[in-house]
Every structure is written in structure tokens, then in C-alpha cells.
Design a protein around this motif. Structure first.
Motif, mmCIF file in Angstrom:
data_model
loop_
_atom_site.group_PDB
_atom_site.id
_atom_site.type_symbol
_atom_site.label_atom_id
_atom_site.label_comp_id
_atom_site.label_asym_id
_atom_site.label_seq_id
_atom_site.Cartn_x
_atom_site.Cartn_y
_atom_site.Cartn_z
ATOM 1 N N HIS A 287 50.828 60.615 77.913
ATOM 2 C CA HIS A 287 51.484 61.864 77.448
ATOM 3 C C HIS A 287 50.805 62.308 76.153
ATOM 4 C CE1 HIS A 287 54.708 64.827 77.029
ATOM 5 N NE2 HIS A 287 54.691 64.544 75.716
ATOM 6 N N THR A 288 50.370 63.573 76.080
ATOM 7 C CA THR A 288 49.691 64.091 74.889
ATOM 8 C C THR A 288 50.714 64.735 73.950
ATOM 9 O OG1 THR A 288 47.673 64.497 76.125
ATOM 10 C CG2 THR A 288 47.921 65.666 74.029
ATOM 11 N N TYR A 289 50.660 64.257 72.684
ATOM 12 C CA TYR A 289 51.565 64.800 71.674
ATOM 13 C C TYR A 289 50.750 65.697 70.717
ATOM 14 C CZ TYR A 289 54.847 61.230 73.286
ATOM 15 O OH TYR A 289 55.689 60.450 74.039
ATOM 16 N N SER A 290 51.359 66.822 70.319
ATOM 17 C CA SER A 290 50.701 67.765 69.384
ATOM 18 C C SER A 290 51.617 68.035 68.188
ATOM 19 C CB SER A 290 50.373 69.086 70.074
ATOM 20 O OG SER A 290 49.481 68.856 71.158
ATOM 21 N N ALA A 291 51.011 68.065 67.006
ATOM 22 C CA ALA A 291 51.789 68.335 65.787
ATOM 23 C C ALA A 291 52.106 69.838 65.683
ATOM 24 C CB ALA A 291 51.006 67.884 64.570
ATOM 25 N N ARG A 292 53.153 70.166 64.956
ATOM 26 C CA ARG A 292 53.485 71.564 64.718
ATOM 27 C C ARG A 292 52.389 72.203 63.837
ATOM 28 N NH1 ARG A 292 59.202 71.351 62.107
ATOM 29 N NH2 ARG A 292 58.209 69.546 61.102
ATOM 30 N N PRO A 293 52.241 73.448 63.941
ATOM 31 C CA PRO A 293 51.220 74.097 63.100
ATOM 32 C C PRO A 293 51.401 73.749 61.630
ATOM 33 C CG PRO A 293 52.049 75.642 64.719
ATOM 34 C CD PRO A 293 52.931 74.432 64.806
ATOM 35 N N GLY A 294 50.305 73.366 61.000
ATOM 36 C CA GLY A 294 50.342 73.029 59.587
ATOM 37 C C GLY A 294 50.685 71.575 59.320
ATOM 38 N N TYR A 295 50.912 70.796 60.352
ATOM 39 C CA TYR A 295 51.281 69.384 60.203
ATOM 40 C C TYR A 295 50.219 68.500 60.887
ATOM 41 C CZ TYR A 295 55.931 70.765 58.608
ATOM 42 O OH TYR A 295 56.973 71.317 57.883
ATOM 43 N N TYR A 296 50.218 67.239 60.491
ATOM 44 C CA TYR A 296 49.349 66.258 61.147
ATOM 45 C C TYR A 296 49.995 64.872 60.994
ATOM 46 C CZ TYR A 296 47.849 65.048 56.418
ATOM 47 O OH TYR A 296 47.840 64.666 55.094
ATOM 48 N N TRP A 297 49.457 63.957 61.787
ATOM 49 C CA TRP A 297 49.940 62.560 61.713
ATOM 50 C C TRP A 297 48.858 61.687 61.100
ATOM 51 C CZ3 TRP A 297 50.912 65.070 66.562
ATOM 52 C CH2 TRP A 297 52.275 65.294 66.834
ATOM 53 N N SER A 298 49.300 60.578 60.574
ATOM 54 C CA SER A 298 48.342 59.597 60.068
ATOM 55 C C SER A 298 48.709 58.203 60.586
ATOM 56 C CB SER A 298 48.325 59.600 58.540
ATOM 57 O OG SER A 298 49.572 59.192 58.018
ATOM 58 N N TRP A 299 47.690 57.372 60.806
ATOM 59 C CA TRP A 299 47.888 56.010 61.341
ATOM 60 C C TRP A 299 47.037 55.011 60.563
ATOM 61 C CZ3 TRP A 299 47.007 60.342 64.243
ATOM 62 C CH2 TRP A 299 47.949 60.700 65.222
ATOM 63 N N GLU A 300 47.495 53.807 60.526
ATOM 64 C CA GLU A 300 46.675 52.675 60.094
ATOM 65 C C GLU A 300 46.378 51.864 61.354
ATOM 66 O OE1 GLU A 300 45.375 52.125 57.157
ATOM 67 O OE2 GLU A 300 46.348 53.914 56.306
ATOM 68 N N LEU A 301 45.244 52.110 61.943
ATOM 69 C CA LEU A 301 44.913 51.491 63.223
ATOM 70 C C LEU A 301 44.229 50.136 63.006
ATOM 71 C CD1 LEU A 301 43.526 54.554 65.202
ATOM 72 C CD2 LEU A 301 45.851 53.619 65.193
ATOM 73 N N PRO A 302 44.685 49.081 63.678
ATOM 74 C CA PRO A 302 44.069 47.758 63.554
ATOM 75 C C PRO A 302 42.560 47.805 63.824
ATOM 76 C CG PRO A 302 46.111 47.593 64.781
ATOM 77 C CD PRO A 302 45.819 49.057 64.648
ATOM 78 N N GLY A 303 41.807 47.398 62.860
ATOM 79 C CA GLY A 303 40.367 47.372 63.020
ATOM 80 C C GLY A 303 39.675 48.671 62.718
#
Length: 389
Positions: A287-303
Motif C-alpha cells: 500500500h502506497t502512503y503519501s504525505a499531505r502537501p507541505g508535509y513529509y516523513w522521516s525514518w531512521e532505517l537500520p543500516g
């Protein structure tokens, strides 16, 4: 004058005219019809035969004839009704698969479960080919225990294996022949088959006869070869072992490997758990998720470290149930599953690769499994590549 001379000469003569001497001659048999036979006549005039002597001789011969017949009959009956004959007749009947012949010559010493010592059990036992494979049955020796009990030592070839067995044989007072000859019965001992069963085994059966206990540690059976079966249940397929329980206790061991039907249901349950997605979830697979306009997500991905993006998508690579390990627990209806998995997270069209493991608790209910899944498929960076596609 001539006559006087003759007379004078006869008177004065010194010659003594004697009568001729008797000479015996063989009597000639008269040749005319009806004439008596002189020889036969002489014999007939001898001592008459002793009638009582003839009668005694006749009686003696009759007694000897009857006694000889009695000895022969006794030998024949003794050969039919004796301990050794009971043993050989039993095994001859067994080699023919004759249940009636076996039952007529044997007493089956009962074990814990009477169902395995009935005529039906003997018939079921005879369906096993190894029990009819009997050859070269010979009586080695017979020892008397008491007036009604003997021990018969016998050698034979049973299912290709040479064996020596000792059997107790008892006089059968219920069957008497010619007033004095008794039939004999062989005591056929029971054999114990030890069972090594997995957790939550299926029902057990011997020669297609179910055991009284649902989860026995051992089974007592008629001496011989037997097919011991663990019947399929939710976790296992039907499995059968051929057990040699002739001269020593047998052992039937059943593996704990989950059956093919259970594995199918387990795979289906795990797959459904991976694909489960609630309306409030933000980590559903494919399932593809999209942020609202003007927003973004951040992750700390292993490796990979810190990553930001406005779109992302979780996905599995391949089938996570391939190679999974299933283990039946001691809890009724509960099976655990573990497996490995490969996955990706696509962020703003860039693919990050991971690998990991998963576990599940499977509960059997209403003919199927349900899975409580715990997955760690995104915990370790996949070092097989650069981390991107």
C-alpha cells in the motif's frame, strides 16, 4: 503100476512142500467207481483233531488281531492329540491364514485391551503378510511340567528370520476324544509394543483396530507382526509402522513432523496475517502512503540512517512461509511457526532492502488455523546489495 510108483515116490520123498512166505505189497487203489481209498481210509481211522484246541487258537488269534488294531488306533490318536501336535497345528493354521484353526488350537493370553485378543483381532493380524510367512516349523523338545501342562520348544522361520520359541501347552479338558484322549491348547503370549509419540498425537490403532486409550504409552498385542497406526488429526498425517513383536518387545516411533494438510493451513494463516490491514494502519504491505502537501516523513532505517520522504511503500520479497518450521506444542490445538523474510521500503521511489525473521502462534479452531503474527522483516539491512534497487 505106474500110479503106484508115483504114489510111492510121493510118500517116501524128503522134499518138504511148504506154503509160500507172506510178502507185503502196496495196495492198489480200486479202479471201479465208488471204491474206498485205502490210504484215506487209514488216515480217517487215526486220532480225531482236538476241537477245543482249535477254538482256543482261534480266540487267541482274534485277541491278537484286536490288540494290534488297538495299538495302531492308539498310536494314531496319540499322534493327533498331543502337545507337540497342538503347536504345529496352530502354526500350520497361521500360515494358511485360518483364524478358526488358530482359535481351535490356542489360548491367547490377554493384555490390557481385550479388543486386541478377540477373533476379530486375529483376523486383522492375518491381513499382515508377515504373519502368514511361516516355514520349517519343527518340535525341538517337550518337557512335562505336570500331568496337564507341557513346555514345547519349537524352531521355525518366521518372515525370513530363524527363531526358537518355548510355548506352554495345556490339556483341554473340555474336549475329550474316545473317552481318554484330550485336545491341547497352546498359550500364545502377548507382546508389548512401546510407543514414542509426538505432542498431541492422533488416535492410535493396531491392525486397524483403535486403542481404548487416546494417548497410550504402550500397547499389548498377540505375538506376531502388527501394523501400528497413528491416525491423522489437525497436526499430523496418518502414519503406520510395521512392528516385529514376535520374540521381544516392539517399538513404534512416530515423528513430530507436522503433516502436509496442517502445513497447508498454517501457510495460509501466516499469509493472511502478513496481509492483514486495518483502516488505521500506516504499515500495510503493498500500500502506497503519501504525505499531505507541505508535509513529509522521516525514518531512521537500520543500516541506512536518517531518511526523509513524502511517499513510502512496504513490501515483502517472495513468500515468507517457504521453509517455515512448525512445532506442535503441548497446549491443545496450538502450533508455533517461525520463518525468515525479505522486505523492502520504497521512499520517494528509492528502494531500501531488509531481511529478518517472523514468528506466529497458530490456533486450530473450526477446521483451520488462525495466526498471531510477530514479524521483524524490516529490522536488518540486507547486505546482499547496496540497499537500493
Amino acid at each position: 503100476m505106474a500110479s503106484d510108483e508115483v504114489g510111492s515116490a510121493g510118500a517116501d520123498s524128503e522134499i518138504d512142500l511148504l506154503s509160500p512166505a507172506f510178502e507185503p505189497h502196496e495196495l492198489l487203489r480200486p479202479v471201479f467207481p465208488g471204491a474206498p481209498d485205502p490210504v484215506a481210509d487209514r488216515v480217517s481211522k487215526g486220532r480225531p483233531p482236538n476241537r477245543w484246541l482249535l477254538i482256543a487258537i482261534g480266540v487267541l488269534l482274534a485277541i491278537l488281531a484286536v490288540d494290534g488294531a488297538g495299538i495302531a488306533a492308539n498310536a494314531a490318536l496319540s499322534s493327533l492329540y498331543n502337545p507337540g501336535r497342538a503347536v504345529t497345528d496352530y502354526f500350520a493354521a497361521q500360515s494358511r491364514g485360518s483364524v478358526g484353526g488358530m482359535m481351535a488350537n490356542a489360548t491367547f493370553l490377554p493384555g490390557a485391551d481385550p479388543a486386541f485378543f478377540s477373533s476379530s483381532a486375529v483376523a486383522a493380524m492375518m491381513a499382515v503378510p508377515q504373519n502368514r510367512d511361516l516355514k520349517d516349523v519343527h518340535i525341538i523338545s517337550i518337557q512335562s511340567i505336570d500331568y496337564s501342562t507341557e513346555t514345547v520348544n519349537v524352531s521355525m522361520t518366521w518372515a525370513g528370520t530363524s527363531r526358537r520359541q518355548a510355548y506352554t501347552v495345556r490339556r483341554d479338558n473340555s474336549r475329550v476324544h474316545e473317552l481318554i484322549y484330550h485336545s491341547w491348547r497352546v498359550d500364545i503370549p502377548f507382546a508389548t509394543v512401546q510407543l514414542a509419540l509426538p505432542n498431541q498425537p492422533g488416535a492410535m490403532a493396531v491392525d486397524n483396530i483403535n486403542t481404548a486409550s487416546p494417548d497410550p504409552d504402550s500397547i499389548q498385542v498377540i505375538q506376531g507382526y502388527h501394523e501400528v497406526t497413528m491416525i491423522a488429526n489437525f497436526a499430523y498425517d496418518t502414519s503406520t509402522r510395521l512392528i516385529d513383536a514376535v520374540g521381544y518387545p516392539g517399538m513404534a516411533s512416530f515423528q513430530s513432523t507436522v503433516g502436509s494438510i496442517a502445513a497447508y493451513h498454517a501457510s495460509k494463516a501466516v499469509t493472511l496475517a502478513f496481509s492483514a490491514c486495518g483502516s488505521a494502519d500506516d504499515t500495510c504491505l503493498e500500500h502506497t502512503y503519501s504525505a499531505r502537501p507541505g508535509y513529509y516523513w522521516s525514518w531512521e532505517l537500520p543500516g541506512y540512517g536518517h531518511v526523509e520522504g513524502t511517499t513510502y511503500r512496504y513490501a515483502l520479497v517472495g513468500d515468507p512461509t517457504v521453509g517455515m518450521i512448525l512445532k506442535v506444542t503441548t497446549q491443545p490445538g496450538i502450533v508455533t511457526a517461525i520463518g525468515s523474510c525479505a522486505s523492502t521500503i520504497t521512499i520517494n521511489a528509492r528502494v531500501y532492502k531488509f531481511r529478518g525473521d517472523w514468528t506466529a502462534k497458530l490456533t486450530w479452531s473450526s477446521g483451520d488455523f488462525t495466526a498471531e503474527l510477530s514479524d521483524y522483516c524490516f529490522d536488518v539491512r540486507d547486505d546482499s546489495g547496496t540497499g537500493t534497487v
